[in-house]
Design a protein around this motif. Sequence first.
Motif, PDB file in Angstrom:
ATOM      1  N   LEU A  25      -5.976  -1.696  -1.078  1.00 36.80           N
ATOM      2  CA  LEU A  25      -4.783  -0.862  -1.027  1.00 36.80           C
ATOM      3  C   LEU A  25      -3.838  -1.315  -2.120  1.00 36.80           C
ATOM      4  O   LEU A  25      -3.586  -2.505  -2.264  1.00 36.80           O
ATOM      5  N   ALA A  26      -3.330  -0.372  -2.896  1.00 30.41           N
ATOM      6  CA  ALA A  26      -2.414  -0.704  -3.984  1.00 30.41           C
ATOM      7  C   ALA A  26      -1.072  -0.053  -3.714  1.00 30.41           C
ATOM      8  O   ALA A  26      -1.003   1.140  -3.449  1.00 30.41           O
ATOM      9  N   LEU A  27      -0.046  -0.829  -3.757  1.00 31.49           N
ATOM     10  CA  LEU A  27       1.309  -0.311  -3.571  1.00 31.49           C
ATOM     11  C   LEU A  27       1.966  -0.177  -4.936  1.00 31.49           C
ATOM     12  O   LEU A  27       2.089  -1.150  -5.661  1.00 31.49           O
ATOM     13  N   LEU A  28       2.322   1.037  -5.293  1.00 30.00           N
ATOM     14  CA  LEU A  28       2.958   1.279  -6.579  1.00 30.00           C
ATOM     15  C   LEU A  28       4.452   1.443  -6.360  1.00 30.00           C
ATOM     16  O   LEU A  28       4.877   2.246  -5.543  1.00 30.00           O
ATOM     17  N   MET A  29       5.237   0.694  -7.087  1.00 37.67           N
ATOM     18  CA  MET A  29       6.689   0.768  -6.988  1.00 37.67           C
ATOM     19  C   MET A  29       7.228   1.240  -8.327  1.00 37.67           C
ATOM     20  O   MET A  29       7.538   0.425  -9.196  1.00 37.67           O
ATOM     21  N   PRO A  30       7.306   2.559  -8.561  1.00 44.86           N
ATOM     22  CA  PRO A  30       7.754   3.050  -9.862  1.00 44.86           C
ATOM     23  C   PRO A  30       9.182   2.631 -10.154  1.00 44.86           C
ATOM     24  O   PRO A  30       9.961   2.379  -9.236  1.00 44.86           O
ATOM     25  N   PRO A  31       9.543   2.538 -11.437  1.00 41.96           N
ATOM     26  CA  PRO A  31      10.926   2.219 -11.785  1.00 41.96           C
ATOM     27  C   PRO A  31      11.860   3.335 -11.356  1.00 41.96           C
ATOM     28  O   PRO A  31      11.432   4.431 -11.003  1.00 41.96           O
ATOM     29  N   LEU A  59       1.841   4.846  -1.060  1.00 38.94           N
ATOM     30  CA  LEU A  59       0.729   4.054  -0.542  1.00 38.94           C
ATOM     31  C   LEU A  59      -0.570   4.758  -0.906  1.00 38.94           C
ATOM     32  O   LEU A  59      -0.729   5.956  -0.650  1.00 38.94           O
ATOM     33  N   TRP A  60      -1.486   3.996  -1.529  1.00 37.28           N
ATOM     34  CA  TRP A  60      -2.739   4.573  -2.001  1.00 37.28           C
ATOM     35  C   TRP A  60      -3.929   3.859  -1.372  1.00 37.28           C
ATOM     36  O   TRP A  60      -3.891   2.654  -1.146  1.00 37.28           O
ATOM     37  N   LEU A  61      -4.988   4.624  -1.130  1.00 33.97           N
ATOM     38  CA  LEU A  61      -6.276   4.051  -0.773  1.00 33.97           C
ATOM     39  C   LEU A  61      -7.114   4.065  -2.046  1.00 33.97           C
ATOM     40  O   LEU A  61      -7.337   5.126  -2.639  1.00 33.97           O
ATOM     41  N   LEU A  62      -7.538   2.887  -2.494  1.00 32.27           N
ATOM     42  CA  LEU A  62      -8.274   2.766  -3.752  1.00 32.27           C
ATOM     43  C   LEU A  62      -9.686   2.267  -3.477  1.00 32.27           C
ATOM     44  O   LEU A  62      -9.873   1.206  -2.880  1.00 32.27           O
ATOM     45  N   TRP A  63     -10.671   3.027  -3.911  1.00 33.62           N
ATOM     46  CA  TRP A  63     -12.073   2.655  -3.752  1.00 33.62           C
ATOM     47  C   TRP A  63     -12.602   2.227  -5.116  1.00 33.62           C
ATOM     48  O   TRP A  63     -12.559   2.989  -6.076  1.00 33.62           O
ATOM     49  N   GLU A  64     -13.087   0.997  -5.184  1.00 36.22           N
ATOM     50  CA  GLU A  64     -13.662   0.483  -6.429  1.00 36.22           C
ATOM     51  C   GLU A  64     -15.170   0.380  -6.285  1.00 36.22           C
ATOM     52  O   GLU A  64     -15.671  -0.180  -5.315  1.00 36.22           O
ATOM     53  N   GLN A  65     -15.884   0.893  -7.273  1.00 38.38           N
ATOM     54  CA  GLN A  65     -17.340   0.776  -7.303  1.00 38.38           C
ATOM     55  C   GLN A  65     -17.735   0.047  -8.582  1.00 38.38           C
ATOM     56  O   GLN A  65     -17.328   0.431  -9.676  1.00 38.38           O
ATOM     57  N   ILE A  66     -18.509  -1.031  -8.433  1.00 38.88           N
ATOM     58  CA  ILE A  66     -18.926  -1.857  -9.566  1.00 38.88           C
ATOM     59  C   ILE A  66     -20.423  -1.662  -9.778  1.00 38.88           C
ATOM     60  O   ILE A  66     -21.209  -1.886  -8.853  1.00 38.88           O
ATOM     61  N   TYR A  85     -13.239   4.038 -10.133  1.00 34.17           N
ATOM     62  CA  TYR A  85     -12.254   4.030  -9.067  1.00 34.17           C
ATOM     63  C   TYR A  85     -12.003   5.443  -8.545  1.00 34.17           C
ATOM     64  O   TYR A  85     -12.021   6.408  -9.305  1.00 34.17           O
ATOM     65  N   LEU A  86     -11.760   5.523  -7.240  1.00 35.22           N
ATOM     66  CA  LEU A  86     -11.373   6.772  -6.593  1.00 35.22           C
ATOM     67  C   LEU A  86     -10.120   6.481  -5.782  1.00 35.22           C
ATOM     68  O   LEU A  86     -10.108   5.552  -4.965  1.00 35.22           O
ATOM     69  N   ALA A  87      -9.056   7.235  -6.009  1.00 32.75           N
ATOM     70  CA  ALA A  87      -7.782   6.976  -5.337  1.00 32.75           C
ATOM     71  C   ALA A  87      -7.354   8.190  -4.520  1.00 32.75           C
ATOM     72  O   ALA A  87      -7.535   9.334  -4.946  1.00 32.75           O
ATOM     73  N   ARG A  88      -6.806   7.928  -3.344  1.00 31.65           N
ATOM     74  CA  ARG A  88      -6.249   8.969  -2.485  1.00 31.65           C
ATOM     75  C   ARG A  88      -4.892   8.498  -1.965  1.00 31.65           C
ATOM     76  O   ARG A  88      -4.751   7.352  -1.534  1.00 31.65           O
TER      77      ARG A  88
END
Length: 307
Positions: A25-31, A59-66, A85-88
Amino acid sequence: MAPACSRFGRDRFPTRIAVAAMFVLALLMPPALAAQDGLPTDDGTDVARPAPGTKENRLWLLWEQIEHRENSCPPSAPCDRTHAYLARKIAPPSQEELDRFIGMLDRQALARGEAAEDPEAPRICTEGDAELLMGFDPEAIGIADRRALLTDLQGVHVAAGSLKAPAGYDGDFGGTIQAAIAARFATAGLPLLTEEEMRQTPGQPKLNIYFSNTDAETGCTYSVFVSLAQTVLLTRAPRIKLAAGTWGMGGRRDPTVEGDDEAATILRVIDSFLEDYRLANLPEVRESLMGTGAPSEETAAADTPAD
């Protein structure tokens, strides 16, 4: 899935074909957003933008595939795998809900004996980020031996016809040098390109010859410096391309060589270039040169122009 930046170490994964998936999960805090007029809605009314100085939580759900693949890149360049990456977006939470949720994840990580801030978390990067553009961090690659820059050359453009003849020289000095260079290139199996062919060749390789005649007034004898220019990308800003010297060597009259003169000195440096080209493209040497460390003192000295 879209590619994105990452900060994974190459030694963490085996060199084999495999696929690993990880949810983070990635939390983005824009300026703070600049004050603007309201935004139109579907019914034609305006909704006010956030006031300057406020922060907006997303709040984003981030799926990483390697995907792991066979290693075919220089040492220290993590290009033996790709990341997708796939983000929702998740419904915006309140600050209280967000604090509670992050706190829960932190406690779970600590219970597993892991850091709350996972060192493998993907980085959110800008479109100009070198890793995003190239798929690996170019700053992580060591400085190459100068001969590595001669591997896989498709040809080189050389224009020696305009070289100024030494005092007292009878004949076409530049034309004679150009013909001698053409013969040497043919023997070495390296195509001699026209200027138009050079422009259409990857790297636009051009061998520049800088020749200074003997100055009778100062007593300075002649000198020559030969440099191979190729197009390169700036590692800190890979959208910037420029022509730069990638091989160079200087020469002067050698008093130990009988009959040594200006033409012989120029061609001696050309011979050194072609010998480096030959060595660099030997299969066993080529493999060892790709991604080598910093050049030796001898190599660095050879790259320094003659006075």
